[in-house]
Scaffold this active site. Structure first.
Site, PDB file in Angstrom:
ATOM      1  N   HIS A  65       0.843  -1.192   0.000  1.00  0.00           N
ATOM      2  CA  HIS A  65       0.000   0.000   0.000  1.00  0.00           C
ATOM      3  C   HIS A  65       0.884   1.249   0.000  1.00  0.00           C
ATOM      4  O   HIS A  65       2.047   1.206   0.401  1.00  0.00           O
ATOM      5  CB  HIS A  65      -0.918  -0.004   1.212  1.00  0.00           C
ATOM      6  CG  HIS A  65      -1.983  -1.048   1.123  1.00  0.00           C
ATOM      7  ND1 HIS A  65      -2.985  -1.166   2.054  1.00  0.00           N
ATOM      8  CD2 HIS A  65      -2.220  -2.025   0.209  1.00  0.00           C
ATOM      9  CE1 HIS A  65      -3.791  -2.158   1.719  1.00  0.00           C
ATOM     10  NE2 HIS A  65      -3.327  -2.704   0.607  1.00  0.00           N
ATOM     11  N   GLU A  67       0.914   3.981   1.826  1.00  0.00           N
ATOM     12  CA  GLU A  67       1.432   4.427   3.115  1.00  0.00           C
ATOM     13  C   GLU A  67       2.542   3.514   3.616  1.00  0.00           C
ATOM     14  O   GLU A  67       3.527   3.972   4.203  1.00  0.00           O
ATOM     15  CB  GLU A  67       0.322   4.601   4.152  1.00  0.00           C
ATOM     16  CG  GLU A  67      -0.578   3.411   4.364  1.00  0.00           C
ATOM     17  CD  GLU A  67      -1.778   3.360   3.439  1.00  0.00           C
ATOM     18  OE1 GLU A  67      -1.603   3.339   2.205  1.00  0.00           O
ATOM     19  OE2 GLU A  67      -2.908   3.308   3.956  1.00  0.00           O
ATOM     20  N   CYS A  93      -6.024   1.092   5.640  1.00  0.00           N
ATOM     21  CA  CYS A  93      -6.578  -0.172   6.132  1.00  0.00           C
ATOM     22  C   CYS A  93      -6.036  -0.440   7.534  1.00  0.00           C
ATOM     23  O   CYS A  93      -5.187   0.297   8.043  1.00  0.00           O
ATOM     24  CB  CYS A  93      -6.199  -1.309   5.179  1.00  0.00           C
ATOM     25  SG  CYS A  93      -4.433  -1.727   5.208  1.00  0.00           S
ATOM     26  N   CYS A  96      -2.117  -0.990   7.616  1.00  0.00           N
ATOM     27  CA  CYS A  96      -1.367   0.250   7.464  1.00  0.00           C
ATOM     28  C   CYS A  96      -1.554   1.159   8.678  1.00  0.00           C
ATOM     29  O   CYS A  96      -0.623   1.873   9.067  1.00  0.00           O
ATOM     30  CB  CYS A  96      -1.759   0.957   6.179  1.00  0.00           C
ATOM     31  SG  CYS A  96      -1.132   0.092   4.713  1.00  0.00           S
TER      32      CYS A  96
END
Length: 140
Positions: A65, A67, A93, A96
């Protein structure tokens, strides 16, 4: 919200276009003391093919992802993310959110809400300031 929040979020949106993912392109910027200290977008790990989805259009399980990419990138640098703000195009999510908390990021600003809000809920529970900014709303 200060005047830079929207601009950093717009920059994260531009950065998302670097992603090779077809289903969703996500961008992130880590900002500390008004300086961009890291950036990231969703994609495969270094050295892997630049295809995020399999033949059926399903996202491959090893896609990182945005991040997570920004956090690991700053970890490899001489900087750190303690007290930083994360600007991200989509809400984080759960996985993360855990990285954000552990990285010492104090604030998260995002534009689009993901269908699951458990990541945002965890961030708030940990005392991270979370703010949703609609990029097209001039009132914000």
């Amino acid at each position: 919200m200060d005047k830079f929040d929207r601009r950093y979020l717009e920059m994260a949106s531009v950065w998302a276009r670097n992603s090779y993912c077809k289903r969703r392109q996500v961008g992130a910027l880590l900002v500390k003391d008004r300086m961009i200290i890291s950036d990231g977008y969703n994609g495969t790990p270094s050295g892997f093919e630049n295809q995020c989805e399999d033949a059926n259009g399903v996202t491959k399980p090893y896609v990182l992802h945005a991040e997570a990419n920004a956090i690991t990138k700053v970890a490899k640098s001489g900087n750190n993310s303690a007290g930083a703000t994360l600007y991200i195009t989509d809400s984080p999510c759960m996985e993360c959110a855990k990285l954000i908390i552990q990285a010492g990021i104090r604030r998260v600003v995002y534009a689009d809400e993901y269908r699951l809000t458990d990541g945002i809920d965890l961030l708030r529970r940990a005392g991270v300031d979370v703010e949703k900014i609609s990029p097209n709303d001039p009132q914000q």
